[in-house]
Enzyme design. Structure first.
Site, mmCIF file in Angstrom:
data_model
loop_
_atom_site.group_PDB
_atom_site.id
_atom_site.type_symbol
_atom_site.label_atom_id
_atom_site.label_comp_id
_atom_site.label_asym_id
_atom_site.label_seq_id
_atom_site.Cartn_x
_atom_site.Cartn_y
_atom_site.Cartn_z
ATOM 1 N N GLU A 1 6.620 -42.199 68.079
ATOM 2 C CA GLU A 1 7.895 -42.624 67.518
ATOM 3 C C GLU A 1 8.657 -41.351 67.152
ATOM 4 O OE1 GLU A 1 7.859 -45.128 64.033
ATOM 5 O OE2 GLU A 1 10.046 -45.302 64.086
ATOM 6 N N ARG B 1 -8.626 -41.772 64.482
ATOM 7 C CA ARG B 1 -7.622 -40.733 64.239
ATOM 8 C C ARG B 1 -8.318 -39.421 63.982
ATOM 9 N NH1 ARG B 1 -2.804 -43.025 62.666
ATOM 10 N NH2 ARG B 1 -1.686 -41.195 62.007
ATOM 11 N N LYS C 1 2.800 -38.313 58.957
ATOM 12 C CA LYS C 1 4.196 -37.922 59.143
ATOM 13 C C LYS C 1 4.965 -37.992 57.842
ATOM 14 C CE LYS C 1 5.187 -39.277 63.874
ATOM 15 N NZ LYS C 1 5.711 -40.416 64.625
HETATM 16 P P1 ATP Z 1 2.580 -42.786 61.303
HETATM 17 O O1 ATP Z 1 1.939 -41.641 60.560
HETATM 18 O O2 ATP Z 1 3.971 -43.078 60.877
HETATM 19 O O3 ATP Z 1 1.690 -43.985 61.517
HETATM 20 P P2 ATP Z 1 1.802 -41.793 63.784
HETATM 21 O O4 ATP Z 1 1.283 -40.492 63.326
HETATM 22 O O5 ATP Z 1 0.871 -42.877 64.170
HETATM 23 O O6 ATP Z 1 2.837 -42.313 62.748
HETATM 24 P P3 ATP Z 1 3.153 -42.149 66.264
HETATM 25 O O7 ATP Z 1 4.405 -41.499 66.683
HETATM 26 O O8 ATP Z 1 3.114 -43.608 66.157
HETATM 27 O O9 ATP Z 1 2.823 -41.468 64.912
HETATM 28 O O10 ATP Z 1 1.954 -41.625 67.141
HETATM 29 C C1 ATP Z 1 2.007 -41.482 68.521
HETATM 30 C C2 ATP Z 1 0.620 -41.579 69.092
HETATM 31 O O11 ATP Z 1 -0.209 -40.569 68.538
HETATM 32 C C3 ATP Z 1 -0.019 -42.900 68.771
HETATM 33 O O12 ATP Z 1 -0.644 -43.395 69.927
HETATM 34 C C4 ATP Z 1 -1.012 -42.583 67.697
HETATM 35 O O13 ATP Z 1 -2.094 -43.439 67.771
HETATM 36 C C5 ATP Z 1 -1.390 -41.126 68.040
HETATM 37 N N1 ATP Z 1 -1.801 -40.427 66.819
HETATM 38 C C6 ATP Z 1 -1.087 -40.281 65.694
HETATM 39 N N2 ATP Z 1 -1.793 -39.617 64.766
HETATM 40 C C7 ATP Z 1 -2.987 -39.338 65.312
HETATM 41 C C8 ATP Z 1 -4.168 -38.667 64.850
HETATM 42 N N3 ATP Z 1 -4.237 -38.164 63.630
HETATM 43 N N4 ATP Z 1 -5.204 -38.571 65.704
HETATM 44 C C9 ATP Z 1 -5.129 -39.063 66.943
HETATM 45 N N5 ATP Z 1 -4.068 -39.692 67.436
HETATM 46 C C10 ATP Z 1 -2.994 -39.838 66.643
#
Ligand code: ATP
Ligand code: MG
Length: 558
Positions: free
Chosen positions: A36, A262, A272
């Site tokens: 996003e 994650r 974020k």
């Molecule tokens: P928020 O913190 O607002 O939930 P987000 O970090 O999940 O946002 P996105 O932009 O939705 O941000 O993430 C994009 C992709 O990166 C998604 O497929 C998410 O699953 C993956 N992602 C985000 N954070 C991690 C992480 N810490 N480890 C692995 N993958 C991640």
């Protein structure tokens, strides 16, 4: 290492894909990375990028880059651009497949209409409070909304009017009609559309209704022909909803959601919301502050894309949340730079050294290899003269036995140059601080002359005083004082006050005169340093990427 060469060890995701291929469910694997655009990418995203693009490459498939931009609040073009830059920098190529979920708004609307027509969605007028109350709890089933059995025609009319802007924000929502008694709360008639009068950075004021993540994501995956939709564990409970929506609306082959844990990295935060808080609160200098776990920050610090890909491959994918030691990431950076970074000499905390028996005015150009094991990287000539600077730490008046540097009467090797023996110390009369040391050199000991390989009691680095260039050096340490700051609401009070130490008056060898932002070197014995974007023709500025070994150099804490 190119992305294609990333070691392809198997894991539960690849096993699922293998099985789907064996059963003939898919001919070609298609994945996507769906950020996003409401913040910069961080190391957790980088892992997901490596995973999705890595799997596509390994199976000869495709990976799309999709902006998951269905919630207008907080999304922007700046973020879109940063994501594009970061994924490209990480070494991945989506060719012409950069997609935007916002481009699917019309189709998503039509899908919602279809769901209403099937009697599987309804317009609900419960207030958010009532909605919460009707939802039930983990142990109690929910209750059905009084609007649940609205006739299809009425739902279609209301939904159309929601789109036309006839209702206030939050006044009505569209809900999927699933099961208010489901043990999975996600399935209790989830909201799939809401009214929100926030201009969208791409579609402007075209829409006042926006699809919820659960509705938009699975259908976006379907529209793009995604075969495996890899996401993080917090969406595990949403998988039945993902499947339900697709089963109601589209035919096979449908995409399949797979969750993995994650990535969490020690001594930093990867949410974020928190990263935004730190940027907006001025806790760091920006998204690309070299202490940030963002891709932009790591790049500015001097971490390499190859090191980040290597890290992602080494940690693999897990099914349970865990905390990975940041030292592992730093080790990957060190391994990569050890091979690639040219060696130079720089003195962070200078102490003047005068060679009493070296002729005044004489300058020798000593030949210094750019890499100890890679002759193809060539060598350079470094000026040597009577007055040098060495590291203040490399002289001790009362050294411990194992000290491999200079002390009273000791002899050491000046890297790539001569052996020198200590002959005198000049101190500040008032403070007793060592101001300058004097040495005598052995004229027959020049490194590189036949048979010369004596080490003395140690080897130290130096720069020639009249030739050295002044530089500013920024030393970085972990941003937080505790391993898991993200677990605490008061994480901002745990910022490491020494996470940035600014050194001015550092001295580096002449050859660094032409160094450009982005150039990375090993300062012998000290670590890896990258020219920062703040550097100009007149002003050299280095970021320390990582120290040489896995312990923060003492110089950092002087
Ligand atoms: P928020 O913190 O607002 O939930 P987000 O970090 O999940 O946002 P996105 O932009 O939705 O941000 O993430 C994009 C992709 O990166 C998604 O497929 C998410 O699953 C993956 N992602 C985000 N954070 C991690 C992480 N810490 N480890 C692995 N993958 C991640
Ligand atoms: Mg998310």
């Amino acid at each position: 290492m190119t992305p294609q060469e990333t070691p392809a060890t198997t894991d539960f995701i690849r096993e699922i894909i293998d099985e789907d291929l064996r059963r003939g469910r898919h001919k070609r694997i298609v994945t996507r990375f769906p950020p996003e655009p409401n913040g910069y990418l961080h190391i957790g995203h980088a892992k997901s990028v490596c995973l999705n693009f890595g799997i596509a490459a390994q199976y000869g498939g495709l990976c799309n880059l999709r902006m998951d931009d269905t919630d207008p609040s907080g999304e922007s073009l700046e973020y879109v651009q940063s994501i594009i830059d970061d994924v490209r920098w990480l070494g991945f190529d989506w060719q012409d497949r950069l997609y935007f979920a916002s481009d699917y708004f019309e189709r998503l609307y039509e899908y919602a209409v279809r769901l209403i027509e099937k009697g599987k969605a309804y317009v609900c007028a419960l207030t958010p409070d009532e909605m919460r109350e009707y939802r039930g709890t983990l142990t109690e089933p929910g209750r059905e909304s009084p609007w649940r059995n609205r006739p299809v025609e009425e739902n279609l009319d209301l939904f159309r009017r929601m789109r036309a802007g006839e209702f206030a924000d939050g006044e009505l929502v569209l809900r999927a009609k699933i099961d208010m008694a489901s043990p999975n709360i996600v399935m209790r008639d989830p909201i799939i559309y809401r009214i929100k009068r926030t201009p969208h950075y791409r579609t402007g004021n075209d829409w006042v209704i926006y699809p919820m993540y659960d509705f938009a994501h699975c259908l976006s995956d379907y529209i793009e022909g995604i075969t495996h939709s890899i996401c993080t564990l917090e969406f595990e409970n949403n998988r039945p909803l993902y499947d339900w929506i697709l089963e109601e609306l589209v035919e096979e082959p449908r995409p399949r959601q797979i969750e993995f844990a994650r990535l969490n990295v020690s001594y930093t935060v990867l949410s974020k919301r928190r990263l935004i808080e730190m940027v907006e609160g001025g806790v760091v200098s920006g998204w690309d502050d070299p202490r940030m776990p963002t891709v932009a920050g790591m790049r500015r610090r001097g971490f390499t894309a190859a090191a980040i890909r290597d890290f992602a491959a080494k940690i693999g994918v897990a099914k349970k949340d865990n905390l990975v030691d940041v030292a592992l990431l730093e080790a990957c950076v060190r391994d990569d730079l050890n091979e690639k970074a040219p060696r130079v000499m720089g003195v962070l905390n200078p102490l003047r050294l005068v060679i009493d028996n070296y002729p005044e005015g004489k300058v020798e150009e000593v030949e210094c290899p750019n890499h100890p094991r890679r002759p193809e990287m060539g060598s350079r000539r470094v000026p040597f003269s009577r007055v040098l600077y060495i590291e203040r730490d490399d002289f001790m008046e009362d050294p411990p036995k194992k000290y491999k540097r200079l002390g009273p009467g000791r002899q050491v090797r000046l890297r790539n140059a001569y052996l020198v023996r200590h002959a005198g110390t000049v101190k500040d009369e008032k403070t007793g601080e060592v101001k300058e040391i004097h040495c005598l050199y052995d004229p027959d000991s020049l490194m590189g002359t036949a048979g010369e390989d004596r080490k003395g009691e140690g080897v130290i680095h130096w720069v020639s005083a009249p030739h050295a260039l002044e530089a500013e050096v920024r030393l970085y340490d972990r941003l937080f004082t505790v391993a898991d700051p993200g677990a605490r609401e008061d994480y901002l009070s745990l910022i490491n006050p020494d996470s940035l130490i600014l050194l001015t008056g550092c001295l580096v060898e002449r050859s660094l005169g032409g160094a450009k932002p982005g150039d990375t070197f090993q300062f012998e014995r000290l670590g890896y340093f990258r020219v920062d974007k703040d550097a100009t023709e007149e002003r050299l500025v280095f970021n320390r990427v990582v120290p040489l070994r896995d312990s923060w150099s003492k110089i950092a804490a002087r």
